[in-house]
Enzyme design. Structure first.
Site, PDB file in Angstrom:
ATOM      1  N   ASP A 351       0.921  -1.214   0.354  1.00  0.00           N
ATOM      2  CA  ASP A 351      -0.202   0.116   0.054  1.00  0.00           C
ATOM      3  C   ASP A 351       0.854   1.569   0.042  1.00  0.00           C
ATOM      4  O   ASP A 351       1.830   1.405   0.272  1.00  0.00           O
ATOM      5  CB  ASP A 351      -0.687  -0.931   0.833  1.00  0.00           C
ATOM      6  CG  ASP A 351      -2.133   0.649   0.742  1.00  0.00           C
ATOM      7  OD1 ASP A 351      -2.860   1.941  -0.209  1.00  0.00           O
ATOM      8  OD2 ASP A 351      -2.916   1.170   2.256  1.00  0.00           O
ATOM      9  N   GLU A 354       2.928   4.606  -3.645  1.00  0.00           N
ATOM     10  CA  GLU A 354       2.838   6.095  -5.178  1.00  0.00           C
ATOM     11  C   GLU A 354       4.246   6.342  -5.688  1.00  0.00           C
ATOM     12  O   GLU A 354       4.600   7.030  -6.484  1.00  0.00           O
ATOM     13  CB  GLU A 354       2.081   6.654  -5.207  1.00  0.00           C
ATOM     14  CG  GLU A 354       0.087   6.438  -5.448  1.00  0.00           C
ATOM     15  CD  GLU A 354       0.120   5.568  -3.718  1.00  0.00           C
ATOM     16  OE1 GLU A 354      -1.056   4.994  -4.362  1.00  0.00           O
ATOM     17  OE2 GLU A 354       0.479   5.796  -2.926  1.00  0.00           O
ATOM     18  N   ASP A 437      -8.759   4.187  -2.339  1.00  0.00           N
ATOM     19  CA  ASP A 437      -9.698   5.439  -1.170  1.00  0.00           C
ATOM     20  C   ASP A 437     -10.970   5.736  -1.089  1.00  0.00           C
ATOM     21  O   ASP A 437     -11.151   6.757  -1.690  1.00  0.00           O
ATOM     22  CB  ASP A 437      -8.599   5.932  -0.188  1.00  0.00           C
ATOM     23  CG  ASP A 437      -7.543   4.926   0.249  1.00  0.00           C
ATOM     24  OD1 ASP A 437      -7.951   3.957   0.064  1.00  0.00           O
ATOM     25  OD2 ASP A 437      -7.058   5.495   0.946  1.00  0.00           O
TER      26      ASP A 437
END
Length: 722
Positions: A351, A354, A437
């Site tokens: 997670d 990025e 999300d």
């Protein structure tokens, strides 16, 4: 009709963004690298400035571009920024771009390819999300199609205008691949030839998953697991978010809340659950922390432009970030999984990769949300040294490659399961994904359908949203509507953010619990068909969840339909929220999967295509149980009274299928007078499926009525009609 191309390559291209003239670049080579796949290489292209982080293998020349080829990109370069433009003629429907918000039909849309932590898709109005897929597919009026792949990870913008596809980067020249074939399905197969396919997942990964940020102790995890079983709500996986860690330090466990992960995971296994744990890229910069110590010893961290170690804030505080462009870093990272997975962990969740960086101590106007663009990734092997501007969109992709290799090394006889938030086109070879999300709203409920379809049209078939919405509180009505079609999506996981209400299937009262159970039981009955669809996807690259225009690529009325979807080729799903959807013509029979499902107001309507046979299993609580005590074959005849279908069976979690330990069964049905005869036409693979399938129940659907009979694989089944 294709005509001989006579376009001059030295054309001045007008930038969509700036409106200023850019310098055209001649195309150095136009090489055929596959069946109707052409690679365009601009003069001045340097793989040390734009390495391919997308393709599975280096393309092999098979000839020159055919003289009849009409799709030729215009490439330009100005101020060290490369662009490509593909002119379009005629009526073309555009799709792709990977993880995007907005409509399924992408004509007139634009996105930014700069992977971003964007809660509720709020950054720049949803123009940039967590992943980058520099890919567009066009479908012509006659149903033929093409695809264009921009082989670069540089920061970019993608504009899908009806008269041209424009791709503007902030980096060096890149190659362009164009596929031109008879159908969108064949184009997607071509994309898979270039970028690879997902690996065949373990069957347990296709069950229902339950997650929360966070189930904050092993006591709470056990409560969740026990409630699923007590209430007979099918579920296969419980997820652990960051609160299982010691101070959010990766590869550690909190000694108070998760004192014995090995026993916890073993107990979950005994109850038919698998356990997935989160691992983030940020490593707390703490000299007493073993992971940071070993990373520093191996010199694996991303550096600032001055050569010093970069540190940024994430959950543990200030962290160092592995430079996955370096081969030794990927090897070091992979090695961290051995002891971690030895506790009985079944899957891994990468997670905030990025990578996201928290910047609470920086003025808002100066925040990047990630590391500085001029940070240095040192490369090695076939990857050059380059700035973060080049490697940012590939950071998650390189991370999951390293994680994937570590999981394989730790459990060499099992199929790895890895979920990632950030990725790049081609990353489907290593990880499944979810749409990030999202928010508990009707808008995001409806948006989840075109988002998942588009990911499938961009090479990532194993995907889905957070069912119920991650952020915000979820009402019972919203949950029931969402789970009732969410169970038909490739990845089915309920997830909730800290501070929101409980979002388990029983959390909304008895009525919604009943609807949730119906929805979950429908998915588990459908697992044989779903698993077979995943098998086909892993071999062809075709999506598991597809747009309805795949049923008839020439039907213009279906091109923009984004409320309903196909699962595989033969199952049509119409969510309860759908209003006046455009549906494919022909024979599509409505049917029941579970007693009472047709009467439940929240359930999606499901229909089977004429000419097809769908394999259905038993209602089970988890995938460790036998699906095939009775195999149901749902038969929907075409206008000629015929049907066909397949069932794929293997060991479900191991790699023996690669050596032939599988069974691919081909069923056919044909009407003869007042009888429908269903038989096994062919079988591939070494596995003896008769040991798993005791008997067969045939359900023949004709004009809204159903006719039944039972039989065996050996003898076949005869269904009598009135």
């Amino acid at each position: 009709m294709k005509i001989k191309n006579c376009i001059a390559f030295a054309i001045t291209v007008v930038s969509v963004l700036s409106g200023t003239a850019q310098k055209a670049v001649t195309i150095q080579s136009k090489t055929l690298v596959g069946d109707n796949i052409v690679m365009f290489v601009p003069t001045g292209f340097d793989k040390n400035k734009t390495p391919s982080l997308i393709l599975e293998n280096d393309p092999v020349a098979k000839g020159t571009m055919p003289s009849s080829w009409t799709l030729v990109p215009e490439i330009s370069f100005e101020n060290n920024k490369a662009s490509a433009r593909l002119p379009l003629t005629g009526d073309v429907s555009l799709y792709g771009g990977g993880e995007v918000t907005g409509p399924l039909l992408r004509n007139g849309q634009s996105i930014k390819l700069w992977n971003t932590d964007t809660g509720a898709y709020s950054v720049e109005g949803g123009k940039r999300l967590y992943q980058s897929h520099p890919w567009v597919m066009g479908v012509r009026k006659d149903g033929t199609a093409f695809g264009v792949l921009f082989d670069t990870s540089w920061k970019a913008e993608l504009h899908t205008n009806s008269d041209a596809i424009v791709f503007n980067t902030e980096g060096a020249l890149f190659r362009v691949f164009i596929i031109d074939r008879a159908s969108p399905q064949e184009v997607l197969k071509g994309l898979a030839e270039l970028t690879g396919t997902m690996k065949m997942p373990a069957r347990w990964t296709l069950g229902y998953h339950q997650c929360r940020f966070s189930y904050d102790s092993e006591t709470r995890v056990r409560e969740i697991a026990d409630t699923f079983r007590a209430k007979k709500l099918p579920c296969d996986v419980i997820w652990m978010d960051i609160d299982y860690m010691d101070g959010y330090k990766v590869f550690t466990f909190d000694k108070k809340r998760f004192p014995d992960p090995k026993t916890l995971n073993s107990d979950l296994h005994n109850k038919g659950f698998r356990a997935v744990y989160m691992i983030d890229p940020g490593v707390k910069a703490d000299t007493t922390y073993s992971v940071y110590q070993s990373g520093s010893k191996n010199d694996v961290w991303v550096q600032r432009s001055n050569g010093k170690e970069y540190q940024g804030q994430v959950w543990p505080g200030y962290c160092a970030f592995p430079d996955y462009s370096i081969p030794r870093t990927r090897e070091w990272w992979a090695g961290l999984y051995k002891d971690f997975l030895a506790t009985g962990i079944d899957g891994v969740w990468n997670d905030v990769n990025e990578p996201a960086v928290f910047e609470s101590d920086i003025p808002e106007s100066e925040r990047l949300g990630t590391m500085p663009h001029d940070n240095v990734h040192r490369g090695g092997g076939n990857l050059p040294q380059g700035p973060h501007l080049l490697y940012h969109n590939a950071y998650g992709r390189l991370m999951v490659e390293a994680s994937y290799n570590g999981i394989i090394a730790a459990n060499p006889n099992k199929r790895p399961f890895l979920l990632t938030r950030s990725n790049l086109l081609g990353g489907q070879r290593y990880a499944a994904t979810w749409t990030g999300d999202n928010y508990a709203s009707w808008e995001h409920l409806k948006l989840s359908v075109p988002m998942s379809i588009t990911l499938g049209l961009s090479g990532q078939p194993f995907n889905g949203p957070d069912i119920g919405g991650f952020l915000g509180n979820t009402t019972g009505e919203l949950w029931a509507n969402w789970i009732s079609f969410g169970v038909f999506m490739p990845f089915a996981r309920g997830h909730a953010c800290a501070g929101t209400n409980n979002k388990e299937p029983w959390a909304y009262g008895p009525e919604i619990e009943v609807s949730s159970r119906i929805a979950l039981e429908r998915r588990y009955r459908l697992l044989p068909y779903l698993y077979t669809s995943f098998y086909k996807s892993s071999t062809t690259g075709l999506p598991v969840m597809a747009p309805v225009f795949f049923a008839d690529t020439k039907d213009a009325s279906l091109r923009a339909e984004e409320q309903v979807f196909l699962v595989g080729e033969n199952l049509l799903v119409i969510p309860a929220f759908a209003k006046n959807p455009h549906l494919p013509s022909g024979i599509w029979e409505k049917f029941s999967l579970i007693d009472g499902d047709l009467e439940d107001e929240y359930q999606a309507t499901v229909k089977v295509k004429g000419g097809s046979i769908l394999p259905l299993g038993n209602v089970i609580q988890n995938t460790n149980e036998n699906s095939f005590d009775t195999l149901t074959l749902l038969v929907c005849l075409d206008k000629n009274g015929k049907a066909a279908g397949q069932l794929y069976i293997d060991g479900y979690d191991g790699l023996e299928y690669k050596k032939g330990d599988y069974s691919l069964l081909d069923f056919v049905a044909q009407t003869k007078g007042k009888k429908v005869i269903i038989r096994l036409k062919d079988k591939a693979g070494k596995r003896d499926s008769s040991k798993e399938i005791n008997k067969i129940n045939a359900r023949v659907l004709i004009n809204g009525k159903e006719y039944n009979a039972t039989g065996t694989l050996k003898d076949g089944i005869t269904v009598l009609l009135p």
